[in-house]
Design an enzyme around this catalytic site. Sequence first.
Site, PDB file in Angstrom:
ATOM      1  N   LEU A 129      42.504  78.061 -18.061  1.00 25.30           N
ATOM      2  CA  LEU A 129      41.582  77.793 -19.162  1.00 25.30           C
ATOM      3  C   LEU A 129      42.182  76.732 -20.090  1.00 25.30           C
ATOM      4  O   LEU A 129      41.522  75.784 -20.493  1.00 25.30           O
ATOM      5  CB  LEU A 129      41.319  79.107 -19.924  1.00 25.30           C
ATOM      6  N   SER A 136      43.843  77.771 -28.534  1.00 26.26           N
ATOM      7  CA  SER A 136      43.111  78.873 -29.164  1.00 26.26           C
ATOM      8  C   SER A 136      41.612  78.599 -29.188  1.00 26.26           C
ATOM      9  O   SER A 136      40.802  79.507 -29.022  1.00 26.26           O
ATOM     10  CB  SER A 136      43.620  79.084 -30.597  1.00 26.26           C
ATOM     11  N   GLN A 353      70.029  94.777 -31.383  1.00 27.51           N
ATOM     12  CA  GLN A 353      70.891  95.000 -32.558  1.00 27.51           C
ATOM     13  C   GLN A 353      71.837  96.174 -32.311  1.00 27.51           C
ATOM     14  O   GLN A 353      73.022  96.119 -32.665  1.00 27.51           O
ATOM     15  CB  GLN A 353      70.000  95.264 -33.786  1.00 27.51           C
ATOM     16  N   GLU A 380      47.508  84.756 -23.489  1.00 30.74           N
ATOM     17  CA  GLU A 380      46.274  85.567 -23.393  1.00 30.74           C
ATOM     18  C   GLU A 380      45.580  85.649 -24.760  1.00 30.74           C
ATOM     19  O   GLU A 380      44.962  86.644 -25.112  1.00 30.74           O
ATOM     20  CB  GLU A 380      46.562  86.958 -22.817  1.00 30.74           C
ATOM     21  N   GLY A 381      45.710  84.590 -25.535  1.00 27.08           N
ATOM     22  CA  GLY A 381      45.156  84.531 -26.891  1.00 27.08           C
ATOM     23  C   GLY A 381      46.221  84.947 -27.885  1.00 27.08           C
ATOM     24  O   GLY A 381      46.747  86.053 -27.793  1.00 27.08           O
ATOM     25  N   GLU A 384      47.111  85.797 -33.770  1.00 30.71           N
ATOM     26  CA  GLU A 384      46.196  85.395 -34.855  1.00 30.71           C
ATOM     27  C   GLU A 384      44.746  85.474 -34.327  1.00 30.71           C
ATOM     28  O   GLU A 384      43.847  85.952 -35.019  1.00 30.71           O
ATOM     29  CB  GLU A 384      46.504  83.967 -35.331  1.00 30.71           C
TER      30      GLU A 384
HETATM   31  C1  LIG Z   1      54.403  80.863 -20.541  1.00 29.59           C
HETATM   32  C2  LIG Z   1      52.934  80.614 -20.764  1.00 29.59           C
HETATM   33  C3  LIG Z   1      52.021  81.031 -19.809  1.00 29.59           C
HETATM   34  C4  LIG Z   1      50.656  80.778 -19.990  1.00 29.59           C
HETATM   35  N1  LIG Z   1      49.775  81.110 -18.984  1.00 29.59           N
HETATM   36  C5  LIG Z   1      48.483  80.690 -19.076  1.00 29.59           C
HETATM   37  C6  LIG Z   1      47.587  80.848 -17.964  1.00 29.59           C
HETATM   38  O1  LIG Z   1      47.944  81.407 -16.917  1.00 29.59           O
HETATM   39  N2  LIG Z   1      46.336  80.318 -18.082  1.00 29.59           N
HETATM   40  C7  LIG Z   1      45.899  79.695 -19.210  1.00 29.59           C
HETATM   41  O2  LIG Z   1      44.759  79.260 -19.252  1.00 29.59           O
HETATM   42  N3  LIG Z   1      46.719  79.561 -20.286  1.00 29.59           N
HETATM   43  C8  LIG Z   1      48.001  80.022 -20.233  1.00 29.59           C
HETATM   44  N4  LIG Z   1      48.859  79.841 -21.300  1.00 29.59           N
HETATM   45  C9  LIG Z   1      48.354  79.216 -22.524  1.00 29.59           C
HETATM   46  C10 LIG Z   1      48.266  80.161 -23.716  1.00 29.59           C
HETATM   47  O3  LIG Z   1      47.235  81.087 -23.540  1.00 29.59           O
HETATM   48  C11 LIG Z   1      48.103  79.295 -24.979  1.00 29.59           C
HETATM   49  O4  LIG Z   1      49.357  78.665 -25.204  1.00 29.59           O
HETATM   50  C12 LIG Z   1      47.666  80.086 -26.198  1.00 29.59           C
HETATM   51  O5  LIG Z   1      46.356  80.555 -26.028  1.00 29.59           O
HETATM   52  C13 LIG Z   1      47.763  79.285 -27.486  1.00 29.59           C
HETATM   53  O6  LIG Z   1      47.226  78.014 -27.363  1.00 29.59           O
HETATM   54  P1  LIG Z   1      48.084  76.753 -27.878  1.00 29.59           P
HETATM   55  O7  LIG Z   1      49.425  76.845 -27.259  1.00 29.59           O
HETATM   56  O8  LIG Z   1      47.307  75.530 -27.640  1.00 29.59           O
HETATM   57  O9  LIG Z   1      48.275  76.974 -29.429  1.00 29.59           O
HETATM   58  P2  LIG Z   1      47.261  76.523 -30.603  1.00 29.59           P
HETATM   59  O10 LIG Z   1      45.888  76.981 -30.297  1.00 29.59           O
HETATM   60  O11 LIG Z   1      47.450  75.085 -30.888  1.00 29.59           O
HETATM   61  O12 LIG Z   1      47.786  77.385 -31.824  1.00 29.59           O
HETATM   62  C14 LIG Z   1      48.896  77.007 -32.635  1.00 29.59           C
HETATM   63  C15 LIG Z   1      49.005  78.029 -33.756  1.00 29.59           C
HETATM   64  O13 LIG Z   1      47.829  77.987 -34.579  1.00 29.59           O
HETATM   65  C16 LIG Z   1      47.251  79.289 -34.648  1.00 29.59           C
HETATM   66  N5  LIG Z   1      45.797  79.134 -34.765  1.00 29.59           N
HETATM   67  C17 LIG Z   1      44.964  78.378 -34.005  1.00 29.59           C
HETATM   68  N6  LIG Z   1      43.697  78.533 -34.401  1.00 29.59           N
HETATM   69  C18 LIG Z   1      43.700  79.418 -35.431  1.00 29.59           C
HETATM   70  C19 LIG Z   1      42.698  79.985 -36.276  1.00 29.59           C
HETATM   71  N7  LIG Z   1      41.400  79.691 -36.119  1.00 29.59           N
HETATM   72  N8  LIG Z   1      43.088  80.850 -37.234  1.00 29.59           N
HETATM   73  C20 LIG Z   1      44.393  81.167 -37.382  1.00 29.59           C
HETATM   74  N9  LIG Z   1      45.391  80.666 -36.625  1.00 29.59           N
HETATM   75  C21 LIG Z   1      45.047  79.798 -35.664  1.00 29.59           C
HETATM   76  C22 LIG Z   1      47.670  79.970 -33.363  1.00 29.59           C
HETATM   77  O14 LIG Z   1      47.570  81.380 -33.461  1.00 29.59           O
HETATM   78  C23 LIG Z   1      49.097  79.469 -33.226  1.00 29.59           C
HETATM   79  O15 LIG Z   1      49.940  80.229 -34.045  1.00 29.59           O
HETATM   80  C24 LIG Z   1      50.211  80.108 -21.154  1.00 29.59           C
HETATM   81  C25 LIG Z   1      51.145  79.704 -22.117  1.00 29.59           C
HETATM   82  C26 LIG Z   1      52.497  79.923 -21.921  1.00 29.59           C
HETATM   83  C27 LIG Z   1      53.473  79.402 -22.957  1.00 29.59           C
END
Ligand SMILES: Cc1cc2nc3c(=O)[nH]c(=O)nc-3n(C[C@H](O)[C@H](O)[C@H](O)COP(=O)(O)OP(=O)(O)OC[C@H]3O[C@@H](n4cnc5c(N)ncnc54)[C@H](O)[C@@H]3O)c2cc1C
Length: 399
Positions: A129, A136, A353, A380-381, A384
Site C-alpha cells: 500500500l 499515513s 533495564q 500497519e498504521g 497516531e
Molecule cells: C519495517 C517496515 C515494514 C513495513 N511493511 C509494510 C508492508 O508490508 N506494506 C505496506 O504497504 N507498508 C509497509 N510499511 C509502511 C508503514 O506502514 C508506514 O511506514 C506507516 O504507515 C507510516 O507511514 P510513513 O512512514 O509514510 O509515515 P508518515 O505518514 O509520513 O508519518 C510521519 C509521522 O506523522 C504522523 N502523522 C501523519 N499523519 C498524521 C495525522 N493526520 N495526525 C497525527 N499524526 C500524523 C505519523 O503518525 C508519524 O508519526 C512498513 C514500514 C516499515 C518501516
Amino acid sequence: MTVGIEFSFSPAEEAFRAAVRGFLEKEVAPIVAAMDESEEFPRPTVRRMQEEGYFGVPVPEEYGGLGLGKVGYCILLEEVGKVDASHATILGAHTSLGTTPLLYYGSEEQKRRWLVPAAKGERLLAFSLTEPGSGSDSGSVHTVAERKGDGWVVTGNKIYVSNGREADTIVLMAANDAKLGPNGGVTAFLVDRDLPGFSVGRCEKKMGLHGTSTAELVLDHVELGPERVLGGPGRGFLVAMTALDVGRVSLGAASLGGMESAATQALEFAQHRTQFGAPIANYEAIQFKLADMAMKIHALRFMVYHAAAHQDRMGPEPSRWGHLERQTKTREAATVKCLASEWASEVIDEALQIHGGLGYIRGTPIERAYRDARISEIFEGTNEIQRLVIARDLLDRGL
Ligand SMILES: Cc1cc2nc3c(=O)[nH]c(=O)nc-3n(C[C@H](O)[C@H](O)[C@H](O)COP(=O)(O)OP(=O)(O)OC[C@H]3O[C@@H](n4cnc5c(N)ncnc54)[C@H](O)[C@@H]3O)c2cc1C
C-alpha cells in the site's frame, strides 16, 4: 474458543499451541541470533513452517489452510512472537495482509489460483500500500492503473514492502482514478513477481527485524488482466483496510508473545542476579517493574483473543457484516494494535533495564527484542493513526 464470562481455549487449540511451541523451540529458536546478525531472510525455517501448514492457519481447509480461524492464528503468532519477531512479521505480511484479501474478496477462481497455493505454503504473499508520498495518508495512492482493453497497465513505485523481495504474489494497491480518492479511486491487484515490467528495487537496512525484507517495488507498465482485480475496480482501499483490521489484531498477538518472553527472561534474571548480597528480585524497585509487566500481559491476553474471537464470529464474508459490527471490529483492532505495541515497547524496555549492562550487549535476546519491537508502533498504521480511528468512532458513537 469460548469467550463470555469464561475465557478458555479448546483442547484442540491447546494442542495446536503445544505443537507450535515444540516446533519453534526445536527448529526456529536455534537460528535466530545468527539470522539477526547476518540480516538474511530465514528461508530454511520459513520453508519448514510452510510445510507444517503455518502459512495458512486461519484459511478454511477447503482452500488449503488449517481452518483454525483467527484465534488459532493468534495462538500461532503469540508463540512465534515469543521466539522471533522477524518470523512473526513474515507470517503476518503473508497471512493477515496477503491471504485475508483473497479469502474475503476473491472470486472462486482467484481463491483456487492464488489462495490455495499460498495457504498450503507453496507460494509467499506480500501486501503493498505504502508509497514515497503516501504513508499515513494511505488513500492518496500515486501508482497509476490505466485501462487497456478489459485489463490494466500499472506504473509506479511502492516502498517498505515486507516480504517484497521474496514474495511470489503481491496484493498491490493502485489508483484507477485519483480524483475519486480512497472510495472508488483505488483498486487492489494481484501482481505476480515474474510479470514483465515488475522488479524489486532497493531493500532497506533496518534497526530491527533483520530477518525480513523491506523492499521497494517498481512497476513499469505492468499489464494486468481483469482476473487480477481483487474485490472489484475502485474497492481497493476497502480491501486494504479490512486486511489491516486482521493484521492489527495479529500484530497484538505477536507483541503479546514478545512481552511474555521478555518478562520471563527478566523474572529469571532477577532471581539469579545478586547485588548487595541478595538477588535483585528482592528489591521492591525490581518487583514493581515485574508486576507492571504481568499486569499488561494479563490485560493484553484478553484483548487479543476477544478481538480474534469476534472476527471469527463475523466470518469471512464482508457482504454479510452490518455497518456497526464493522465499525466495532475496526475500533477493536486499532485498540489492540495501539496498546499492544506500546506495552510491548515498555515491557521490553523494563526487561532490558532489569538485565543492567548485559541487556545492552549486542546479541542478547533482550537487546534484539528491544530493536525488533519499536516498529510495531509504526507499521500497519502508526499509533497516531490508530488513535484517530478510535477517536473518530468515539465522536460518532460514543463509548
Ligand atoms: C519495517 C517496515 C515494514 C513495513 N511493511 C509494510 C508492508 O508490508 N506494506 C505496506 O504497504 N507498508 C509497509 N510499511 C509502511 C508503514 O506502514 C508506514 O511506514 C506507516 O504507515 C507510516 O507511514 P510513513 O512512514 O509514510 O509515515 P508518515 O505518514 O509520513 O508519518 C510521519 C509521522 O506523522 C504522523 N502523522 C501523519 N499523519 C498524521 C495525522 N493526520 N495526525 C497525527 N499524526 C500524523 C505519523 O503518525 C508519524 O508519526 C512498513 C514500514 C516499515 C518501516
